[in-house]
Write a protein that holds these residues in place. Structure first.
Motif, PDB file in Angstrom:
ATOM      1  N   ASP A 196       0.841  -1.203   0.000  1.00  0.00           N
ATOM      2  CA  ASP A 196       0.000   0.000   0.000  1.00  0.00           C
ATOM      3  C   ASP A 196       0.874   1.252   0.000  1.00  0.00           C
ATOM      4  OD1 ASP A 196      -2.129  -1.696   0.211  1.00  0.00           O
ATOM      5  OD2 ASP A 196      -2.734  -1.061   2.218  1.00  0.00           O
ATOM      6  N   GLN A 197       0.415   2.265  -0.689  1.00  0.00           N
ATOM      7  CA  GLN A 197       1.086   3.561  -0.710  1.00  0.00           C
ATOM      8  C   GLN A 197       0.225   4.644  -0.080  1.00  0.00           C
ATOM      9  OE1 GLN A 197       4.250   4.343  -1.914  1.00  0.00           O
ATOM     10  NE2 GLN A 197       4.459   2.129  -1.848  1.00  0.00           N
ATOM     11  N   LYS A 198      -1.051   4.707  -0.462  1.00  0.00           N
ATOM     12  CA  LYS A 198      -1.927   5.779  -0.036  1.00  0.00           C
ATOM     13  C   LYS A 198      -2.217   5.709   1.456  1.00  0.00           C
ATOM     14  CE  LYS A 198      -6.254   8.030  -1.076  1.00  0.00           C
ATOM     15  NZ  LYS A 198      -7.487   8.017  -1.835  1.00  0.00           N
ATOM     16  N   HIS A 236       5.046   6.470   5.888  1.00  0.00           N
ATOM     17  CA  HIS A 236       6.349   5.974   5.444  1.00  0.00           C
ATOM     18  C   HIS A 236       7.500   6.757   6.046  1.00  0.00           C
ATOM     19  CE1 HIS A 236       4.967   3.106   2.521  1.00  0.00           C
ATOM     20  NE2 HIS A 236       4.130   3.992   2.044  1.00  0.00           N
ATOM     21  N   ARG A 243      11.340   1.921   0.111  1.00  0.00           N
ATOM     22  CA  ARG A 243      10.372   2.998  -0.158  1.00  0.00           C
ATOM     23  C   ARG A 243       8.963   2.608   0.275  1.00  0.00           C
ATOM     24  NH1 ARG A 243      11.056   0.482  -5.106  1.00  0.00           N
ATOM     25  NH2 ARG A 243       9.114  -0.300  -5.967  1.00  0.00           N
ATOM     26  N   ASP A 244       8.699   1.308   0.462  1.00  0.00           N
ATOM     27  CA  ASP A 244       7.359   0.836   0.797  1.00  0.00           C
ATOM     28  C   ASP A 244       7.183   0.468   2.262  1.00  0.00           C
ATOM     29  OD1 ASP A 244       6.619   1.101  -1.858  1.00  0.00           O
ATOM     30  OD2 ASP A 244       7.080  -0.985  -2.333  1.00  0.00           O
TER      31      ASP A 244
END
Length: 100
Positions: A10-12, A16, A91-92
């Protein structure tokens, strides 16, 4: 580790490391074997143990636990299973939870 699966993390709405520029010590530290990291997958919180590093920016990690959106602990969520070995790009991931 050839059996590690790539996952669409997931990003949204994810908290992070890169979103916290004021906490630069976390940006410079890379996970090492044995560290516990977290990531988000399909709305679930995932706790993982780093087994090894693949290159400069990716961890090979074992899924230790999954918590659904309601914080219920589960062994499987949307095709991701406890005990599975996955790739976790830096990055994740979220913060390193525990480190040696």
């Amino acid at each position: 580790m050839s059996n590690a699966r790539a996952v669409a993390w997931d990003q949204k709405g994810v908290d992070h490391v890169a979103d916290h520029e004021e906490l630069t010590q976390f940006l410079h530290k890379k996970p090492e074997a044995g560290d516990i990291i977290t990531a988000r997958y399909e709305g679930a919180n995932v706790r993982l143990k780093v087994l090894e590093r693949q290159g400069e920016d990716t961890s090979v990690a074992e899924v230790l636990g999954l918590s659904a959106e309601d914080e219920t602990r589960v062994n499987e969520h949307e095709g991701l299973h406890k005990g599975e070995t996955v790739l976790v790009p830096d990055r994740d991931r979220a913060f390193i939870r525990y480190s040696n």
